[in-house]
Design a protein around this motif. Structure first.
Motif, PDB file in Angstrom:
ATOM      1  N   ALA A 189       7.918   2.809  -3.271  1.00 58.00           N
ATOM      2  CA  ALA A 189       7.293   3.101  -5.214  1.00 58.00           C
ATOM      3  C   ALA A 189       7.465   4.444  -4.093  1.00 58.00           C
ATOM      4  O   ALA A 189       7.553   5.107  -2.295  1.00 58.00           O
ATOM      5  CB  ALA A 189       6.221   2.907  -4.630  1.00 58.00           C
ATOM      6  N   ARG A 190       7.931   5.486  -4.924  1.00 60.26           N
ATOM      7  CA  ARG A 190       8.017   6.579  -4.762  1.00 60.26           C
ATOM      8  C   ARG A 190       7.360   7.939  -6.330  1.00 60.26           C
ATOM      9  O   ARG A 190       7.612   7.412  -7.080  1.00 60.26           O
ATOM     10  CB  ARG A 190      10.020   7.020  -5.127  1.00 60.26           C
ATOM     11  N   THR A 191       7.581   8.988  -5.606  1.00 64.97           N
ATOM     12  CA  THR A 191       7.224  10.031  -6.721  1.00 64.97           C
ATOM     13  C   THR A 191       8.175  10.999  -7.872  1.00 64.97           C
ATOM     14  O   THR A 191       9.257  10.235  -7.870  1.00 64.97           O
ATOM     15  CB  THR A 191       5.462  10.723  -6.340  1.00 64.97           C
ATOM     16  N   ALA A 192       7.473  10.691  -8.628  1.00 63.75           N
ATOM     17  CA  ALA A 192       8.541  11.140  -9.825  1.00 63.75           C
ATOM     18  C   ALA A 192       9.127  12.901  -9.228  1.00 63.75           C
ATOM     19  O   ALA A 192      10.865  12.621  -9.712  1.00 63.75           O
ATOM     20  CB  ALA A 192       7.990  11.708 -11.713  1.00 63.75           C
ATOM     21  N   GLY A 193       8.668  13.428  -8.351  1.00 65.08           N
ATOM     22  CA  GLY A 193       8.997  14.339  -8.006  1.00 65.08           C
ATOM     23  C   GLY A 193      10.464  14.028  -6.881  1.00 65.08           C
ATOM     24  O   GLY A 193      11.474  14.810  -6.496  1.00 65.08           O
ATOM     25  N   GLU A 194      10.107  13.121  -5.961  1.00 60.77           N
ATOM     26  CA  GLU A 194      10.959  12.452  -4.721  1.00 60.77           C
ATOM     27  C   GLU A 194      12.674  11.809  -5.968  1.00 60.77           C
ATOM     28  O   GLU A 194      13.378  12.046  -5.719  1.00 60.77           O
ATOM     29  CB  GLU A 194      10.196  11.479  -4.380  1.00 60.77           C
ATOM     30  N   LEU A 195      12.317  10.915  -7.298  1.00 61.32           N
ATOM     31  CA  LEU A 195      13.214  10.561  -7.524  1.00 61.32           C
ATOM     32  C   LEU A 195      13.863  11.897  -7.919  1.00 61.32           C
ATOM     33  O   LEU A 195      15.333  11.643  -8.507  1.00 61.32           O
ATOM     34  CB  LEU A 195      12.522   9.824  -8.703  1.00 61.32           C
ATOM     35  N   ALA A 196      13.252  12.824  -8.650  1.00 62.49           N
ATOM     36  CA  ALA A 196      14.422  14.017  -9.206  1.00 62.49           C
ATOM     37  C   ALA A 196      15.294  14.408  -7.631  1.00 62.49           C
ATOM     38  O   ALA A 196      16.440  14.780  -8.415  1.00 62.49           O
ATOM     39  CB  ALA A 196      13.275  14.799  -9.575  1.00 62.49           C
ATOM     40  N   VAL A 197      14.335  14.972  -6.910  1.00 62.32           N
ATOM     41  CA  VAL A 197      15.326  15.041  -5.990  1.00 62.32           C
ATOM     42  C   VAL A 197      16.022  14.156  -5.135  1.00 62.32           C
ATOM     43  O   VAL A 197      17.577  14.167  -5.124  1.00 62.32           O
ATOM     44  CB  VAL A 197      14.521  15.131  -4.656  1.00 62.32           C
ATOM     45  N   ALA A 198      15.787  12.448  -5.857  1.00 68.43           N
ATOM     46  CA  ALA A 198      17.571  11.815  -4.966  1.00 68.43           C
ATOM     47  C   ALA A 198      17.948  11.704  -6.125  1.00 68.43           C
ATOM     48  O   ALA A 198      19.716  11.357  -5.412  1.00 68.43           O
ATOM     49  CB  ALA A 198      16.453  10.378  -4.523  1.00 68.43           C
TER      50      ALA A 198
ATOM     51  N   VAL B  48       2.792   3.280 -11.155  1.00 70.18           N
ATOM     52  CA  VAL B  48       0.971   3.188 -11.120  1.00 70.18           C
ATOM     53  C   VAL B  48       0.633   3.909  -9.354  1.00 70.18           C
ATOM     54  O   VAL B  48       1.619   4.824  -9.344  1.00 70.18           O
ATOM     55  CB  VAL B  48       1.640   1.265  -9.607  1.00 70.18           C
ATOM     56  N   PRO B  49      -0.706   3.582  -9.637  1.00 71.87           N
ATOM     57  CA  PRO B  49      -1.768   5.019  -9.167  1.00 71.87           C
ATOM     58  C   PRO B  49      -1.030   4.301  -7.552  1.00 71.87           C
ATOM     59  O   PRO B  49      -0.851   3.405  -7.090  1.00 71.87           O
ATOM     60  CB  PRO B  49      -3.542   4.598  -9.211  1.00 71.87           C
ATOM     61  N   SER B  50      -1.316   5.705  -6.909  1.00 65.37           N
ATOM     62  CA  SER B  50      -0.952   5.838  -5.471  1.00 65.37           C
ATOM     63  C   SER B  50      -2.450   5.328  -4.500  1.00 65.37           C
ATOM     64  O   SER B  50      -3.772   5.716  -4.905  1.00 65.37           O
ATOM     65  CB  SER B  50      -0.713   7.420  -5.122  1.00 65.37           C
ATOM     66  N   PRO B  51      -1.866   4.639  -3.763  1.00 62.12           N
ATOM     67  CA  PRO B  51      -3.087   3.625  -2.664  1.00 62.12           C
ATOM     68  C   PRO B  51      -3.910   4.488  -2.254  1.00 62.12           C
ATOM     69  O   PRO B  51      -5.088   5.087  -1.556  1.00 62.12           O
ATOM     70  CB  PRO B  51      -2.933   2.619  -1.819  1.00 62.12           C
ATOM     71  N   ASP B  52      -2.930   5.923  -1.854  1.00 59.87           N
ATOM     72  CA  ASP B  52      -3.608   6.841  -0.729  1.00 59.87           C
ATOM     73  C   ASP B  52      -4.616   8.600  -1.262  1.00 59.87           C
ATOM     74  O   ASP B  52      -4.615   9.125  -0.985  1.00 59.87           O
ATOM     75  CB  ASP B  52      -2.159   7.070   0.055  1.00 59.87           C
ATOM     76  N   ASP B  53      -3.933   8.531  -2.875  1.00 55.42           N
ATOM     77  CA  ASP B  53      -4.095   9.550  -3.272  1.00 55.42           C
ATOM     78  C   ASP B  53      -3.919   9.768  -4.781  1.00 55.42           C
ATOM     79  O   ASP B  53      -3.404   9.321  -5.805  1.00 55.42           O
ATOM     80  CB  ASP B  53      -3.080  10.719  -3.383  1.00 55.42           C
ATOM     81  N   ARG B  54      -5.471   8.784  -5.216  1.00 54.45           N
ATOM     82  CA  ARG B  54      -5.610   9.051  -6.164  1.00 54.45           C
ATOM     83  C   ARG B  54      -4.947   9.589  -7.590  1.00 54.45           C
ATOM     84  O   ARG B  54      -4.429   9.513  -9.475  1.00 54.45           O
ATOM     85  CB  ARG B  54      -7.447   8.921  -7.416  1.00 54.45           C
ATOM     86  N   ARG B  55      -4.439  11.278  -7.474  1.00 56.40           N
ATOM     87  CA  ARG B  55      -4.588  12.157  -8.504  1.00 56.40           C
ATOM     88  C   ARG B  55      -2.487  11.565  -8.691  1.00 56.40           C
ATOM     89  O   ARG B  55      -2.060  12.115  -9.133  1.00 56.40           O
ATOM     90  CB  ARG B  55      -4.583  13.332  -7.578  1.00 56.40           C
ATOM     91  N   LYS B  56      -1.756  10.903  -7.798  1.00 60.00           N
ATOM     92  CA  LYS B  56      -0.525  10.512  -7.860  1.00 60.00           C
ATOM     93  C   LYS B  56       0.005   9.385  -8.069  1.00 60.00           C
ATOM     94  O   LYS B  56      -0.738   8.347  -8.129  1.00 60.00           O
ATOM     95  CB  LYS B  56      -0.269  10.724  -6.554  1.00 60.00           C
TER      96      LYS B  56
END
Length: 153
Positions: free
Chosen positions: A51-60, A84-92
């Motif tokens: 899984a990746r964040t949208a920001g990581e996918l934008a860079v990729a 999906v919600p990030s398991p490490d950070d609910r804001r992500k």
């Protein structure tokens, strides 16, 4: 540098270029078969590692944030990915492949991976490690020059 070494380097470079073209043509064919474009394919490739964040996918993918959101929406509608919600950070929010998406991608790449193992028959561990190190150096070289091009834009 000897003429023989120069010729061997040239042959290796030509072989790498043929390989890169073959991979690109294969990826293009997979994209057409799956009904997705090149940026979508890059996104699916990155998500195959996790899984990746949208920001990581934008860079990729090299897309702007709005275009990345549209890409994620498209792939979500087609059943390839989900947010999906990030398991490490609910804001992500993370983007991940769905089981259906993973199965569709694997249906195209799986046979290549399965058959590809035989390419390494007869190649020793030391050779494989040397090859991996060389590919890592080549990747670093390419990344440096991509950054140079991007910095000049």
């Amino acid at each position: 540098m000897s003429t023989e070494r120069q010729e061997a380097i040239g042959e290796a470079g030509s072989a790498m270029q043929r390989y890169q073209r073959s991979v690109q043509a294969f990826d293009d064919a997979v994209g057409r078969a799956l009904g997705v474009g090149p940026a979508d394919m890059r996104c699916l490739d990155w998500l195959s590692d996790g899984a990746r964040t949208a920001g990581e996918l934008a860079v990729a993918t090299g897309l702007r944030p709005a275009a990345t959101t549209a890409l994620i929406d498209r792939l979500t509608e087609r059943g390839f990915v989900r947010r999906v919600p990030s398991p490490d950070d609910r804001r992500k929010v993370l983007v991940e492949l769905t089981e259906e998406g993973r199965a569709k991608v694997w249906s195209a790449y799986g046979p290549l991976v399965d058959e590809g193992g035989a390419v390494f028959d007869g190649v020793g561990v030391a050779q494989l490690r040397a090859w991996s190190a060389l590919l890592d150096e080549m990747t670093a070289l390419t990344d440096r020059h991509r950054a140079r091009i991007e910095a000049s834009d």
